[in-house]
Design an enzyme around this catalytic site. Sequence first.
Site, PDB file in Angstrom:
ATOM      1  N   THR A  27       0.878  -1.172   0.000  1.00 55.34           N
ATOM      2  CA  THR A  27       0.000   0.000   0.000  1.00 55.34           C
ATOM      3  C   THR A  27       0.913   1.219   0.000  1.00 55.34           C
ATOM      4  O   THR A  27       1.492   1.578   1.010  1.00 55.34           O
ATOM      5  CB  THR A  27      -0.927   0.010   1.225  1.00 55.34           C
ATOM      6  N   LYS A  39      -6.779   1.219  -3.765  1.00 54.99           N
ATOM      7  CA  LYS A  39      -6.482   0.591  -2.478  1.00 54.99           C
ATOM      8  C   LYS A  39      -6.636   1.591  -1.338  1.00 54.99           C
ATOM      9  O   LYS A  39      -7.182   1.250  -0.275  1.00 54.99           O
ATOM     10  CB  LYS A  39      -5.052   0.021  -2.496  1.00 54.99           C
TER      11      LYS A  39
END
Length: 307
Positions: free
Chosen positions: A99, A174
């Site tokens: 991420t 995300k």
Amino acid sequence: MEKPRIGFIGVGLMGHGMAKNIVEKGFVLTVMGHRNRAPVEDLLARGAREAKTPAELAAASDIVVLCVTGAPQVEAVVRGPHGLVAGAQPGLHIVDTSTSEPALTMALHAELKEKGIHYCDAPLGGTPIQAEEGKLSAMVGAEEGAFRTVEPAIAAFAARIIHVGGPGAGHTMKLLNNFLSLGYGAIYAEALALAAKVGVTPQVFDSVISGSRMDCGFYQTFFKYVLERDVNAHRFTLSNAHKDMRYVNNLASAVGAANFVSASVKNVYAAAEGLGRGDWNVPQISDVVAELNGVSLGPVPQLEQED
């Protein structure tokens, strides 16, 4: 057709299961040493090889998968003095499942494209258990040709693969996904604290919400901790939650968006980390908010030490 050689950096909590699926599905796998040797040794026993540096790993790979903490770690692995770029040949594909920040992803894509290296982002949805089972979801940002090349490797650990757009689009999606889930976590925590203030127990709260339209998979893992005190019900730390919400806020700032809610959610997790609870898992935000409100939802278990 011969399968591509895969390199993997970051064989920790999520990465071990992903890498295990890659090697067990017939890919030649090279992994980089990890501070916790147990997952590395397990993968070597399954047939993987080990590289000492990212450069060495890049030289032995057609596709490199990254599963590291965040943007600073990604940048160090790629651009560092012994980084992937130092050992890469034209045609290498890098798949960043971390991420990370979309701005960095797009910058790396542009920079590496000039060297003939293809940079893709494929952040993940799911848990370490789903990683072990090969049932993660992947949100892939990549040029069309690069996506076709890396999709078979991603399919080794992801049951659901969505090509959401060009480089950077995966990391953007995300962050939005994590904003939703971490926002729910902050809301659950505040609702539970308020409930405790007026004498409503977590058990009564759950009897109303579980099975209703407000139920979801995240709710179930969150409340497995709240009700059963299972500290491993959702293994994602509050410090990582804070990091992800910083990235969401950075994205909003970069595009000039008003972000009333995400700023508040970020501050909930920032407070938890500031109180020294960064190594607690996400559902334990309920205990932090309860404590700040002078109530308790139950005994706080000790967190297992993780690599």
